[in-house]
Design an enzyme around this catalytic site. Sequence first.
Site, PDB file in Angstrom:
ATOM      1  N   ARG A   1      -4.044  19.379  -1.645  1.00 62.28           N
ATOM      2  CA  ARG A   1      -2.781  20.084  -1.509  1.00 62.28           C
ATOM      3  C   ARG A   1      -2.139  20.468  -2.844  1.00 62.28           C
ATOM      4  O   ARG A   1      -0.953  20.788  -2.905  1.00 62.28           O
ATOM      5  CB  ARG A   1      -1.792  19.224  -0.704  1.00 62.28           C
ATOM      6  CG  ARG A   1      -2.326  18.880   0.690  1.00 62.28           C
ATOM      7  CD  ARG A   1      -1.193  18.683   1.672  1.00 62.28           C
ATOM      8  NE  ARG A   1      -0.377  19.861   1.784  1.00 62.28           N
ATOM      9  CZ  ARG A   1       0.891  19.946   1.385  1.00 62.28           C
ATOM     10  NH1 ARG A   1       1.505  18.914   0.830  1.00 62.28           N
ATOM     11  NH2 ARG A   1       1.558  21.071   1.532  1.00 62.28           N
TER      12      ARG A   1
ATOM     13  N   ASP B   1       3.747  14.431   7.975  1.00 63.05           N
ATOM     14  CA  ASP B   1       3.751  13.945   6.588  1.00 63.05           C
ATOM     15  C   ASP B   1       4.352  12.542   6.533  1.00 63.05           C
ATOM     16  O   ASP B   1       5.522  12.345   6.869  1.00 63.05           O
ATOM     17  CB  ASP B   1       4.576  14.915   5.730  1.00 63.05           C
ATOM     18  CG  ASP B   1       4.522  14.585   4.251  1.00 63.05           C
ATOM     19  OD1 ASP B   1       3.871  13.597   3.863  1.00 63.05           O
ATOM     20  OD2 ASP B   1       5.146  15.325   3.460  1.00 63.05           O
TER      21      ASP B   1
ATOM     22  N   ARG C   1       4.626  21.601  11.007  1.00 67.75           N
ATOM     23  CA  ARG C   1       4.750  20.208  10.595  1.00 67.75           C
ATOM     24  C   ARG C   1       5.965  19.593  11.271  1.00 67.75           C
ATOM     25  O   ARG C   1       7.073  20.124  11.157  1.00 67.75           O
ATOM     26  CB  ARG C   1       4.901  20.102   9.075  1.00 67.75           C
ATOM     27  CG  ARG C   1       4.690  18.699   8.542  1.00 67.75           C
ATOM     28  CD  ARG C   1       5.154  18.554   7.113  1.00 67.75           C
ATOM     29  NE  ARG C   1       6.604  18.418   7.041  1.00 67.75           N
ATOM     30  CZ  ARG C   1       7.278  18.191   5.915  1.00 67.75           C
ATOM     31  NH1 ARG C   1       6.629  18.116   4.761  1.00 67.75           N
ATOM     32  NH2 ARG C   1       8.590  18.092   5.917  1.00 67.75           N
TER      33      ARG C   1
ATOM     34  N   TRP D   1       9.326   7.161  -2.402  1.00 65.58           N
ATOM     35  CA  TRP D   1      10.021   8.155  -1.595  1.00 65.58           C
ATOM     36  C   TRP D   1       9.034   9.248  -1.205  1.00 65.58           C
ATOM     37  O   TRP D   1       8.924   9.625  -0.093  1.00 65.58           O
ATOM     38  CB  TRP D   1      11.181   8.786  -2.374  1.00 65.58           C
ATOM     39  CG  TRP D   1      11.884   9.800  -1.524  1.00 65.58           C
ATOM     40  CD1 TRP D   1      12.821   9.552  -0.548  1.00 65.58           C
ATOM     41  CD2 TRP D   1      11.702  11.233  -1.521  1.00 65.58           C
ATOM     42  NE1 TRP D   1      13.222  10.731   0.054  1.00 65.58           N
ATOM     43  CE2 TRP D   1      12.554  11.782  -0.535  1.00 65.58           C
ATOM     44  CE3 TRP D   1      10.906  12.092  -2.252  1.00 65.58           C
ATOM     45  CZ2 TRP D   1      12.624  13.148  -0.262  1.00 65.58           C
ATOM     46  CZ3 TRP D   1      10.982  13.444  -1.995  1.00 65.58           C
ATOM     47  CH2 TRP D   1      11.830  13.967  -1.013  1.00 65.58           C
TER      48      TRP D   1
ATOM     49  N   GLU E   1       1.437  26.149   3.154  1.00 65.26           N
ATOM     50  CA  GLU E   1       2.765  25.682   3.562  1.00 65.26           C
ATOM     51  C   GLU E   1       3.810  26.747   3.244  1.00 65.26           C
ATOM     52  O   GLU E   1       3.791  27.345   2.171  1.00 65.26           O
ATOM     53  CB  GLU E   1       3.117  24.384   2.827  1.00 65.26           C
ATOM     54  CG  GLU E   1       4.462  23.807   3.214  1.00 65.26           C
ATOM     55  CD  GLU E   1       4.776  22.501   2.504  1.00 65.26           C
ATOM     56  OE1 GLU E   1       5.632  21.747   2.993  1.00 65.26           O
ATOM     57  OE2 GLU E   1       4.150  22.231   1.453  1.00 65.26           O
TER      58      GLU E   1
ATOM     59  N   TYR F   1      12.366  10.844   5.548  1.00 65.00           N
ATOM     60  CA  TYR F   1      11.863  12.043   4.878  1.00 65.00           C
ATOM     61  C   TYR F   1      11.697  13.178   5.885  1.00 65.00           C
ATOM     62  O   TYR F   1      11.063  13.029   6.922  1.00 65.00           O
ATOM     63  CB  TYR F   1      10.518  11.782   4.187  1.00 65.00           C
ATOM     64  CG  TYR F   1       9.888  13.061   3.721  1.00 65.00           C
ATOM     65  CD1 TYR F   1      10.378  13.703   2.588  1.00 65.00           C
ATOM     66  CD2 TYR F   1       8.877  13.666   4.446  1.00 65.00           C
ATOM     67  CE1 TYR F   1       9.852  14.914   2.186  1.00 65.00           C
ATOM     68  CE2 TYR F   1       8.337  14.877   4.050  1.00 65.00           C
ATOM     69  CZ  TYR F   1       8.833  15.496   2.920  1.00 65.00           C
ATOM     70  OH  TYR F   1       8.309  16.700   2.535  1.00 65.00           O
TER      71      TYR F   1
ATOM     72  N   GLU G   1      -0.259  16.883  -3.313  1.00 66.62           N
ATOM     73  CA  GLU G   1       0.807  17.757  -3.791  1.00 66.62           C
ATOM     74  C   GLU G   1       1.384  17.300  -5.121  1.00 66.62           C
ATOM     75  O   GLU G   1       1.993  18.098  -5.832  1.00 66.62           O
ATOM     76  CB  GLU G   1       1.911  17.887  -2.749  1.00 66.62           C
ATOM     77  CG  GLU G   1       2.748  16.649  -2.510  1.00 66.62           C
ATOM     78  CD  GLU G   1       3.787  16.861  -1.416  1.00 66.62           C
ATOM     79  OE1 GLU G   1       4.932  16.447  -1.626  1.00 66.62           O
ATOM     80  OE2 GLU G   1       3.446  17.432  -0.367  1.00 66.62           O
TER      81      GLU G   1
ATOM     82  N   GLU H   1      -0.635  13.805   6.471  1.00 66.62           N
ATOM     83  CA  GLU H   1      -0.456  14.073   5.035  1.00 66.62           C
ATOM     84  C   GLU H   1       0.096  12.883   4.273  1.00 66.62           C
ATOM     85  O   GLU H   1       0.974  12.163   4.764  1.00 66.62           O
ATOM     86  CB  GLU H   1       0.497  15.266   4.899  1.00 66.62           C
ATOM     87  CG  GLU H   1       0.802  15.695   3.491  1.00 66.62           C
ATOM     88  CD  GLU H   1       1.805  16.837   3.467  1.00 66.62           C
ATOM     89  OE1 GLU H   1       2.416  17.045   2.392  1.00 66.62           O
ATOM     90  OE2 GLU H   1       1.989  17.510   4.494  1.00 66.62           O
TER      91      GLU H   1
ATOM     92  N   HIS I   1       4.425  10.939   3.608  1.00 60.55           N
ATOM     93  CA  HIS I   1       5.072  11.041   2.289  1.00 60.55           C
ATOM     94  C   HIS I   1       4.887   9.805   1.413  1.00 60.55           C
ATOM     95  O   HIS I   1       5.839   9.284   0.828  1.00 60.55           O
ATOM     96  CB  HIS I   1       6.562  11.371   2.444  1.00 60.55           C
ATOM     97  CG  HIS I   1       7.050  12.322   1.387  1.00 60.55           C
ATOM     98  ND1 HIS I   1       7.923  11.964   0.395  1.00 60.55           N
ATOM     99  CD2 HIS I   1       6.758  13.626   1.162  1.00 60.55           C
ATOM    100  CE1 HIS I   1       8.163  13.000  -0.390  1.00 60.55           C
ATOM    101  NE2 HIS I   1       7.461  14.019   0.059  1.00 60.55           N
TER     102      HIS I   1
END
Length: 404
Positions: A285, A212, A149, A404, A341, A161, A264, A238, A214
């Site tokens: 995820r 990602d 990643r 975030w 991951e 991030y 996630e 992602e 995020h």
Amino acid sequence: MPETISAVDVIVTSPGRNYVIVKITTDAGLVGWGDATVNGRELAVASYLRDHIAPTLVGQDPGNIEDIWHYLYRGAYWRRGPVTMAAIGGVDLALWDLLGKSLDVPVYRLLGGAVRSRVLAYTHASGWSQEELEDAVDAKRAAGFRAIRAQFGVPGLDVVYGITREAGYEPAARGSRPMEETWDAGAYLRHAPQTLLRLREHVGPELHLLHDAHHRLNPTQAARLAKELEPVDLFWLEDLIPAENPDLLRRVREHSTTPLAIGEVFNTIWDCRTIISERLADYIRTAVGHAGGISHLRKILHYAEVHQVDGGPHGPSDVSPLSMSASLHVGLSTHNFSIQELMGYPSLTSEVFQSSYTFTDGYLHPGEEPGLGVEVDERAASAFPYAPAYLPIARTRDGAITDW
């Protein structure tokens, strides 16, 4: 008389990161370990376990894993959410660990046995500049990783991030308040496609690249990014949009064939249902500890299999090696589990957790030790007291809070 649960203890320790550990002991003296960590809300989970769950489990049969799962989920009436589901997940992992140890077999054999010989892993590489990013990716590739990643800096911003201007990256900052970051989606969107395209040219076609966003984009921005990244041939893109509106990924799907991953921060199969049933993402995820443990993650992945959605669970350093091992046992025994991951852990973590899982040539294996294959050194854990730490928050340039 069947074996029963005699004690449920909760350990909060901080060997580089805060972790919440569940210890279940039977009247025969067998011990099972589980992970119930929620980054930045560790004490809330610990209290839920100590004050509300532990007293209700004493005297129950630890082999009734499915019944205990429903006892804790349906019996509480106030359901779902990260604190509740992580607490249930910690208990569930400890019960599977106990069952494996009582039968002297690794947990994956209790889940139907291996459907693959090893689990593909991806790790993180970050660099503020293009050159630093390429060097970081090269280093991870040299260490054996086949999937990486990539996160990078954005001109005009000091923190993005996954990366800071300084060496290293640790999002959970210790202190009484979260750090604040400034976010500019326009600057990111102007910079990201060219950075990742140049990285692909640097590494060639074989290396799996992931990125990602995020949760920081709106659906229009997300569709634009996914379309512009098609030439990069990402393994996945992602968390494009906030997870509260997963159905808005339809717009992204309409405009791009870039593989998508999300989930996630999901905690139950009901959070994942629309994403999976409409195949709005290619990968789900959800992390084993945050989704109610092995028992519930398996249901999510089995539902996903029907819709040709693969699993790629969250594996940051803020879930303990117990969660990592549990995820690998699920991965080894679940057909549509695609990738795991592996962010890695602070060096101090190994003083508390003794793990049997291994990394070889880009792949992970949970090992053949009975149960989950991770033991906890309680004396070492006691030497690392809890330290308040929070994930950052983000504000746009005008000072408004954003995702975030």
